[in-house]
Design an enzyme around this catalytic site. Structure first.
Site, short mmCIF file in Angstrom:
data_model
loop_
_atom_site.label_atom_id
_atom_site.label_comp_id
_atom_site.label_asym_id
_atom_site.label_seq_id
_atom_site.Cartn_x
_atom_site.Cartn_y
_atom_site.Cartn_z
N GLN A 239 -5.35 3.71 -7.21
CA GLN A 239 -6.50 3.96 -6.35
C GLN A 239 -6.89 5.41 -6.60
O GLN A 239 -6.16 6.32 -6.23
CB GLN A 239 -6.10 3.73 -4.88
N ARG B 10 0.63 14.47 6.25
CA ARG B 10 1.40 14.94 7.41
C ARG B 10 2.86 15.27 7.08
O ARG B 10 3.56 15.86 7.86
CB ARG B 10 1.33 13.88 8.53
N ALA C 43 52.13 25.67 -7.49
CA ALA C 43 51.12 26.17 -6.56
C ALA C 43 50.36 27.32 -7.21
O ALA C 43 50.96 28.17 -7.87
CB ALA C 43 51.78 26.62 -5.27
N LEU D 60 0.84 -1.20 0.00
CA LEU D 60 0.00 0.00 0.00
C LEU D 60 0.88 1.25 0.00
O LEU D 60 1.66 1.48 0.91
CB LEU D 60 -0.92 0.02 1.22
N ALA D 61 0.74 2.03 -1.06
CA ALA D 61 1.59 3.21 -1.20
C ALA D 61 0.84 4.37 -1.85
O ALA D 61 1.43 5.25 -2.44
CB ALA D 61 2.82 2.87 -2.04
#
Ligand code: UD1
Ligand code: MG
Length: 417
Positions: A74, A17, A391, A10-11
Site C-alpha cells: 500500500q 504512536r 579455582a 492489515l499491517a
C-alpha cells in the site's frame, strides 16, 4: 472447518504512536514479533488464500514471510478501507468469505475467530463483526445499534459525539465479509472524517443503509481485543501473553514460583517437574528438560538446550549452550557457545570467554568434569572427561581426560587428577 475463506491481514500502518523506526508489527511480544502471532493464527484457519498488506519497510518484512502468503504494497496509507481494496486485487478469482485481521491485535484467539466465521456462514450474513465490551473503550471504534438493537454503524473515537463515546461495545477490528458485499460497499467509502482516511469501518453503515445483513459476535475475554498502537499497549499485551504462556506451562506440569517475575518466550519447551524460581528470563529458542531447577535470576538466551535434572542457578547466563543431564551450574556463571556434558559441576563464577573481539569460539566440557570456582575458559578450548580446573585458573589449552589444570594461565600438572 471453514471451507471457503480468504484472509486479508492489515499491517501497512507506520505505527506513529509507537514513536519508533521499527514498523509497529515487528515489535516483539514474548520474544517474537507481533506479526508472527497473526500469521500463526491465520495458518490454523487453513484459508484458500492469504494476502497481507504492507507499507512501511515493505521489503524487510516481505522477505521474512512464508511462501504461501501474498504480500501487497500500500503505497499511500490512505486508511484501512484502502488497504483492503489493495488486497482484493490479489483475490480476483476468489468467491466466498473474506476475513480481515489486523496485525496489531496479537492476542486474538483461534476459538473466537472460529466462532465468528461459524456465525457468519450459518446466518448467511453480509458482514459479521467481532466486538467486545470494555469499561474503558478509549481509542476504539464504537458499535452503534439501532432501536431494534441491530448494528447500524461503527463510529471511530475521533468522530464520535459525547453520546457515542459512552458506548462500551467496541470494534475489535476483526470483521468477516461476504466478498461481493464487501466490494460493493468499499466503492462507496469516502474519506469524510477527522483523519481524512478511507475507513473500513464505514462499510458497516453502508451495508446497513442498503438493507444488507450485519451482525456481531461478542468475545468474553476482552484482552483478546487489545489493539497495540503505543508502547503502553505493547507492554499490556506482553503481560497478558506472558501470563498465558506461564499458565500453559503450569498446566503441563512445570512449577513457576512467581509468574509475575518469570519471562518465558513464546515457543519455549520445558519438561515436567521443572521448577522455575523468580526473576528468570528465558529468551526465544530455548529448551529445558525434566526436573530441572532454573533461577532465581537466571538468563537463558537463544539456542540454550538444557537436558534433564540440571540446575542453572542464580545469576547464570547461557547462550548457544548445550548442558548435559545432571549438570550443576549453581552460581553466577556465563556459559556461551558451549557444549557441556553430563554430570559436570561448574563452580561459582565460571566464565566461557567466547569472544576474541572478532569472532565467537566454542568451549567443550566433557562429562563429569569439575570446573573450579572462578575459572575462565578461553575459547576455543576443551576440558576432557573427568578433568579438573583449579579455582581461579585461566584455561588457554585443552585439558586431556582426567587431568588437573591450575594457575594463570593454567599449567597441566603431572599425574592423575
Ligand atoms: C482500528 C479501527 C477501530 C478498532 C481498532 C481495534 C478503523 C478505521 N478503525 O483503529 O474501529 O476499534 O482498530 O484495534 O479500522 N492499516 C493499513 N493501512 C492503512 C491504515 C492502517 O494497513 O492505511 C493497518 C495497520 O497497520 C493496523 C490496522 O490496519 O494493523 C489498523 O490500523 P490502526 O491505525 O491501528 O487503527 P486503529 O486506530 O487502531
Ligand atoms: Mg490499531
Amino acid at each position: 472447518m471453514h471451507k471457503n475463506i480468504a484472509v486479508i491481514i492489515l499491517a501497512a500502518g507506520k505505527g506513529e504512536r509507537m514513536k519508533s523506526s521499527l514498523p509497529k508489527v515487528m515489535h516483539n511480544i514474548c520474544g517474537q514479533p507481533m506479526l508472527a502471532y497473526v500469521l500463526s493464527l491465520t495458518r490454523t484457519l487453513k484459508p484458500k488464500k492469504t494476502v497481507i498488506v504492507l507499507g512501511h519497510q515493505y521489503e524487510a518484512i516481505q522477505n521474512k514471510l512464508p511462501a504461501e502468503i501474498t504480500a501487497v504494497r500500500q503505497r499511500k496509507l490512505l486508511g484501512t478501507a484502502d488497504a483492503v481494496r489493495e488486497a482484493l486485487f490479489k483475490l480476483k478469482g476468489f468467491k466466498g468469505t473474506v476475513l480481515v485481521l489486523y496485525a496489531d491485535t496479537p492476542l486474538l484467539k483461534k476459538e473466537s475467530v472460529d466462532k465468528l466465521l461459524e456465525y457468519h456462514t450459518e446466518n448467511k450474513l453480509d458482514a459479521t463483526l467481532l466486538t467486545a465490551r470494555m469499561n474503558k473503550p478509549k481509542g476504539y471504534g464504537r458499535i452503534v445499534r439501532d432501536k431494534y438493537s441491530s448494528i447500524s454503524a461503527i463510529v471511530e473515537e475521533k468522530d464520535a459525539d459525547d453520546f457515542e463515546k459512552e458506548i462500551k461495545e467496541i470494534n475489535t477490528g476483526i470483521i468477516c465479509f461476504n466478498k461481493s458485499s464487501l466490494e460493493a460497499a468499499l466503492k462507496k467509502v469516502r474519506p469524510d472524517n477527522r483523519k481524512k482516511e478511507y475507513y473500513l469501518t464505514d462499510t458497516i453503515k453502508i451495508l446497513y443503509k442498503n438493507g444488507k445483513l450485519v451482525d456481531g459476535v461478542k468475545i468474553n475475554d476482552i484482552h483478546e481485543a487489545i489493539g497495540v498502537n503505543s508502547r503502553l499497549e505493547l507492554a499490556r499485551a506482553n503481560l497478558v501473553m506472558q501470563q498465558r504462556i506461564n499458565e500453559k506451562f503450569m498446566r503441563s506440569g512445570v512449577t513457576i514460583a512467581d509468574t509475575y517475575s518469570t519471562f518465558i518466550s513464546y515457543g519455549t519447551r520445558i519438561g515436567r517437574d521443572t521448577l522455575i524460581y523468580p526473576f528468570t528470563v528465558i529468551e526465544r529458542d530455548v529448551r529445558i528438560g525434566k526436573r530441572c531447577f532454573i533461577g532465581p535470576f537466571a538468563h537463558l538466551r537463544e539456542g540454550t538446550r538444557v537436558a534433564d535434572d540440571v540446575t542453572v542457578g542464580n545469576f547464570t547466563e547461557t547462550t548457544r549452550a548445550r548442558i548435559g543431564a545432571k549438570t550443576l551450574i549453581k552460581h553466577f556463571s556465563y556459559i556461551g557457545d558451549a557444549a557441556v556434558g553430563a554430570r559436570v559441576n561448574i563452580g561459582a563464577g565460571t566464565v566461557t570467554a567466547n569472544f576474541d573481539g572478532r569472532s565467537k569460539h566454542t568451549t567443550v566440557i566433557k562429562d563429569r568434569a569439575l570446573i573450579g570456582s572462578d575459572t575462565v575458559l578461553v575459547a576455543p578450548v576443551k576440558v576432557g572427561r573427568g578433568a579438573l580446573t583449579g579455582a581461579g585458573s585461566v584455561i588457554i589449552k585443552n585439558i586431556p581426560d582426567n587431568k588437573k589444570a591450575v594457575g594463570v594461565p593454567a599449567r597441566i600438572l603431572k599425574g592423575k587428577r
